[in-house]
Design a protein around this motif. Structure first.
Motif, mmCIF file in Angstrom:
data_model
loop_
_atom_site.group_PDB
_atom_site.id
_atom_site.type_symbol
_atom_site.label_atom_id
_atom_site.label_comp_id
_atom_site.label_asym_id
_atom_site.label_seq_id
_atom_site.Cartn_x
_atom_site.Cartn_y
_atom_site.Cartn_z
ATOM 1 N N LEU B 9 0.836 -1.211 0.000
ATOM 2 C CA LEU B 9 0.000 0.000 0.000
ATOM 3 C C LEU B 9 0.867 1.256 0.000
ATOM 4 C CD1 LEU B 9 -3.089 -0.615 2.298
ATOM 5 C CD2 LEU B 9 -2.988 -0.494 -0.178
ATOM 6 N N GLN B 364 -5.069 -0.618 8.561
ATOM 7 C CA GLN B 364 -6.284 0.204 8.644
ATOM 8 C C GLN B 364 -7.512 -0.481 8.047
ATOM 9 O OE1 GLN B 364 -4.966 3.940 6.844
ATOM 10 N NE2 GLN B 364 -4.787 4.833 8.874
ATOM 11 N N SER B 365 -7.308 -1.593 7.365
ATOM 12 C CA SER B 365 -8.478 -2.216 6.740
ATOM 13 C C SER B 365 -8.756 -3.612 7.269
ATOM 14 C CB SER B 365 -8.278 -2.260 5.219
ATOM 15 O OG SER B 365 -7.184 -3.082 4.899
ATOM 16 N N LEU C 361 -11.939 -1.043 0.642
ATOM 17 C CA LEU C 361 -10.857 -1.204 1.617
ATOM 18 C C LEU C 361 -9.640 -0.375 1.219
ATOM 19 C CD1 LEU C 361 -10.987 -5.028 2.463
ATOM 20 C CD2 LEU C 361 -12.008 -3.128 3.707
ATOM 21 N N ARG C 362 -9.320 -0.376 -0.052
ATOM 22 C CA ARG C 362 -8.156 0.400 -0.495
ATOM 23 C C ARG C 362 -8.364 1.890 -0.223
ATOM 24 N NH1 ARG C 362 -6.232 -1.709 -6.394
ATOM 25 N NH2 ARG C 362 -4.523 -0.278 -5.940
ATOM 26 N N ASN C 363 -9.605 2.324 -0.363
ATOM 27 C CA ASN C 363 -9.878 3.749 -0.163
ATOM 28 C C ASN C 363 -9.706 4.184 1.290
ATOM 29 O OD1 ASN C 363 -10.688 6.275 -1.317
ATOM 30 N ND2 ASN C 363 -12.653 6.052 -0.260
ATOM 31 N N GLN C 364 -9.696 3.206 2.200
ATOM 32 C CA GLN C 364 -9.556 3.563 3.614
ATOM 33 C C GLN C 364 -8.164 4.065 3.979
ATOM 34 O OE1 GLN C 364 -11.020 -0.032 5.569
ATOM 35 N NE2 GLN C 364 -12.955 1.000 5.961
ATOM 36 N N MET D 1 -3.034 5.724 -2.574
ATOM 37 C CA MET D 1 -3.507 5.503 -3.943
ATOM 38 C C MET D 1 -2.951 4.171 -4.451
ATOM 39 S SD MET D 1 -2.936 7.843 -7.335
ATOM 40 C CE MET D 1 -4.283 8.980 -7.430
ATOM 41 N N SER D 2 -1.695 4.119 -4.668
ATOM 42 C CA SER D 2 -0.985 2.904 -5.071
ATOM 43 C C SER D 2 -1.683 2.171 -6.204
ATOM 44 C CB SER D 2 -0.786 1.962 -3.871
ATOM 45 O OG SER D 2 -1.993 1.433 -3.398
ATOM 46 N N LYS D 120 -12.139 12.554 -2.913
ATOM 47 C CA LYS D 120 -11.371 11.371 -2.495
ATOM 48 C C LYS D 120 -10.137 11.754 -1.688
ATOM 49 C CE LYS D 120 -9.009 7.257 -4.359
ATOM 50 N NZ LYS D 120 -9.857 6.166 -3.862
#
Lengths: 369, 369, 369, 369
Positions: B9, B364-365, C361-364, D1-2, D120
């Motif tokens: 990430l 965090q997820s 989840l990635r957006n977290q 973002m990644s 975002k």
């Protein structure tokens, strides 16, 4: 979590808890056409199996839960060969005694993953037998490792791990006999030293305590060129693979920590020509330079901590209401290993095989032709 | 190759050769809104810079190539903050002396990556200054590590690495003074011991030889829960990160290899309640249990081998026509470090920061809410 | 192969062949604490099940192999909640009739994956029922999709797919009634049109032929911000997910191909303020701008090709000795779907759920706080 | 973002904003020894360059910002060949006019990514010229695509994209002349139709409006076997690659959406033997079956939406204090493309090349030998 996949081309994803329905893995990326022996797969699992020592006898130094650990292949193998599709392997749990763990629901065993798991996952945890953090998880690694190993065998790559130290007793460096490794219950390449280790372990067991040790692994026949710098170096991948095994606290390759005390003039491995090929006069590097295999034997060692499950009362904490903690005294019951080394040996070999199979495949695309 | 990305990430991809146009990295995944100081970034690079010791003086123990190592941020930062888009950082090479390396085109330096690279990439290799395998590659790690570290600082996480052994001389465990680390050119937490180390290093230099050492790293303020079992454990990721650094031959966490000689009763860290939280009475585990940070200080050590570039003549091979090899004697010229430890210290901190930032974001997820 | 994993944080790995022992998946990354209903999981699989139409009756338009498709969860769920560890789900094959496929060992069905698989994997192929390329493979997607969907439900995100065209007959855009979708065997949001489609399909069946169609999918309640530019855009991930489903030949979002004929002035979605929030006056974009969800409904469509298994004789080739090919005429036997749309509808929903759960989840972790 | 990395073995990571210092990419995994022409690289970038049409003349249909777009290779190429290490390519921005964008700091352009990005990333956004969401971002794709393409050329794989529809005017299917593609400013394979398109576009421009179109891409010489089922299918990867390009709203392969109206008997591509090889009588599938290339030409099309920047006043919102929104009217200034098709053509080719290079390399490890 999403940390349960290892490898990028030879890709292994594992699942399973100690007392869940089953454990297993999906191996994605095994080359199509590879002959796969289910007998070898089962034999690899049998070798890791609890309750049975390397000598095939019920073993005083290992745990007493008896599982048949029968592997079932669900996909990816057809008429004895890999088809290139995912190979799913499953082993059912059959001998769980979950009632044993009632007192561990909220009380955390020192030296175990209990507290860290409980905190990380907000109290959502299969506490039975350590759940996902149980050593039983390594079963899936060994299954996948057997597939990797069957691939490597066809390339002439041979992996051998063994206990060189247990309970403080070390095998002299010049006394290794690989033919003895499977002759004693510690997977030690010296039966006499193994006997001494066992005596010491028996003493420790009687004292309700446990012991650690050191495992060495040698890879013979590895071609030059495996390892993908700068981050996915061969030794970096091996280090990750080893530290991902429970109870492993250290990794060193070649002379390792001893190299810290050495000089460049003695630590450098000189080279010479032999039959038109490059050879090394020594192997202080452990077969890896710049993160790439150099054709020398790969040699590394790992440190195994003492089994955290001991039979002396221990101070710890319980999680109570509102996620607060309270002091507790814990007395662990049941039967447990005293020294994990012999059981970790097959896991070391399995993870090494997975690393090498993956890097072997990755190396096939680095050169333009 | 495709082994030049670290993290999932907080994802760092590096590039660059010792004598190419530039080195640098792309950091993808830095959270938008993070304030980023370019001064801190430059300071981190300055600290790693060759030719200057930790004390800011031109340093006898380090290499003589003088580079300004001026970082330029090409994207991803706007008005002093990360925008969430990739942060590209570049450092131009300005002081290459490529003509120095003429005799190394086909002759491989013992203890270096030359032979392995040459073989793996079919002779396609930028041999100048070691090319991609040069220690100069770590510059990109330090740049990315500074971004990671600026994130971690906001979370109260502090990383400190330092030399505890060099040229065979060790700092007594009870004599660390972190305030002295940047006061001597070995980044040793004890100025007096550093002086002894320097004397020894000077002797070794005069003999045309080189020395290794051990670096320790401590992470304070790490929250409970970082690390993604079963493969992407915190200690597994740290081990990979460390072994991916050139010249590093070993990694151990907590008691490490000493744990192999310990007993469960002494190696387990007891827990107790304090202000409603769980605390540990000791830290044999080094702050990680089951691959997850447990709230204790994270403590690990790495073994650094002696610099392979020495000034004694060495036996090696040259690659000749038709990829055959011939015996050769090599006399390395130029100036080189004697002991890499002080220069690796900032790299250890950088890689640790990258590992922790990545696992922090991943953590965090993991929890449903 | 190693192409059997989808997602990066909510990560799904599938396995299984049509006539192998079992099919299934490992879902890695499901947040710990998520309540998971096994009834919902089974219901999702039942909905995809061959031999039964959306109306619950044995269905003339679908295939006749009857499988119970009973899901078994092997790990990762404890006391009704996800633990954060990998969730393994398995469905046993019970009703294989492998002898039906004897004539397909070396003869490749036109329009199927047979030839491409056979070539790619060097003839190592489980030809029974299409092996890994069978539509039965989607079972694992639906299982994983159910977990994803149970996560999304808690976030108020609702996914609905349905057939809008089959056998050349289209549902008028202003006549959708979502309550009718599960009332007819084509999963069409208009029972009357479904009846017409069925009549046409029956004609096609009698002629030994097959038909295609178009499926639309709507996502309601998706928050603003999902999607990771520049490559892992929401619509890019959806497009990949959809094209990864067998028989899908096209994907369009919002106005899609019709946008090619539009003007900026009519294609742009104006914005206005409502209760302090930003709203859109129209939805030509289909809920995605710059690869990121914009709060509007996500609307996309996919093109489904006619079932390649038809009952007319077809010209094809057989692989003979030495990997040479020979002309052959093929007459496919058994029972087969005429139009895949109703069976693909649940797969579209499942893959959409997986994409959204992963991006959720990635957006977290994109925002510093 | 990644989300800024594409590919797994031929791995491309891009960076850069429209008005930042530079844009560029790192290509990791290019096979060592591949000859790389910097002239071809620059020519690829020139072809994508704004302000110049395909015919080399300043072009009324394209944007007016004039940039030299001079590529600089920073690493990974030595003596004209790839070394296997990361290839970093950078293009400096030189002609930014950031003051033009003052009115767009908080006011979101309809049809653009502004609002979604702003939301975002919590308002952390380089609003100048669209920042990361600018079409200028595709420059890095084209640079990486050129490396991929130089690899594919050596394998006899040729990629050609072209505009088949613009502003509602379509090239008749039987009138393509590839030699004319670069002879007109729309990259249309029919100069006469291109003239009609240009007339229509000019009308639209005068009306202050914009237009969309359709681009087709053909891949010749692709070997059988590329694509990694079940998720990383060739068409799935292409679909993702295409939808990741700004302004693309649809993807179809082979007959695509037309297949939905077809019958199995007409949609299946029959096979026959020719010189011992398998050939297809038609190409409704577009060269991909089961997600794997089948040796036929790969043919796909994408839908391009009208340029969102138009010169008519538009209703939109501004972000004010406390992240609340207010109604606003926006009048876009400056010069903008009317139809993006000709500028997207090189990007389509680049992304196709990246997909194919990656799958080509991945395919090298699927077969045991």
């Amino acid at each position: 979590m999403s940390g349960n996949t290892f490898g990028s081309l030879f890709k292994v994803t594992t699942f399973g808890e100690s007392h869940g329905e089953a454990l297993g893995c999906i191996v994605d990326g095994c080359p199509a056409g590879l002959p796969i022996s289910l007998e070898k797969l089962q034999k690899a699992l049998d070798r890791r199996r609890p309750g049975v020592g390397a000598d095939g006898k019920l073993n005083a130094s290992v745990t007493a839960r008896t599982e048949s650990d029968k592997a079932e292949v669900l996909s990816g193998i057809f008429e004895g060969k890999a088809t290139g599709t995912p190979i799913a392997i499953e082993v059912r749990n059959t001998s769980q005694h979950s009632s044993d763990y009632g007192n561990l629901v909220n009380t955390f065993r020192p030296g175990h993953a209990d507290y860290a798991y409980d905190f990380k996952y907000g109290g959502n945890r299969d506490y039975r037998g350590g759940g996902r953090s149980s050593g039983r998880e390594t079963l899936a690694r060994v299954a996948a490792g057997s597939i990797a190993n069957q691939f490597l065998e066809t390339k002439g790559i041979k992996i051998t791990a063994y206990t060189i130290k247990a309970a403080g007793i070390q095998v002299p460096a010049d006394s290794y006999d690989f033919s003895q490794i499977e002759q004693n219950n510690l997977r030690c390449p010296n039966n006499q030293i193994a006997e001494l280790m066992n005596q010491k372990i028996e003493e420790i067991r009687k004292a309700g305590d446990s012991a650690g040790g050191i495992i060495e692994c040698v890879v013979e026949g590895c071609p030059v060129g495996l390892g993908e710098p700068v981050f996915d170096k061969l030794d970096a991948e091996l280090a990750k693979a080893m530290l991902s095994i429970g109870a492993v606290k250290g990794f060193e390759i070649g002379d390792g920590f001893a190299a810290a005390d050495s000089f460049g003039s003695s630590n450098n491995d000189s080279m010479y020509e032999k039959n038109g090929r490059a050879e090394f006069s020594s192997n202080h590097s452990g077969g890896v330079l710049g993160g790439i295999s150099n054709g020398n034997k790969i040699v590394f060692r790992i440190a195994v901590k003492p089994v955290p499950s001991i039979f002396k009362p221990q101070n710890t904490v319980s999680r109570g209401e509102n996620n607060s903690y309270e002091n507790a005294e814990l007395q662990i019951k049941g039967r447990h290993d005293v020294c994990l080394c012999p059981r970790i040996v097959p896991v070391v070999e399995a993870m090494t095989a997975i690393v090498l199979a993956d890097l072997y495949l990755r190396n096939q695309s680095v050169l333009f032709n």
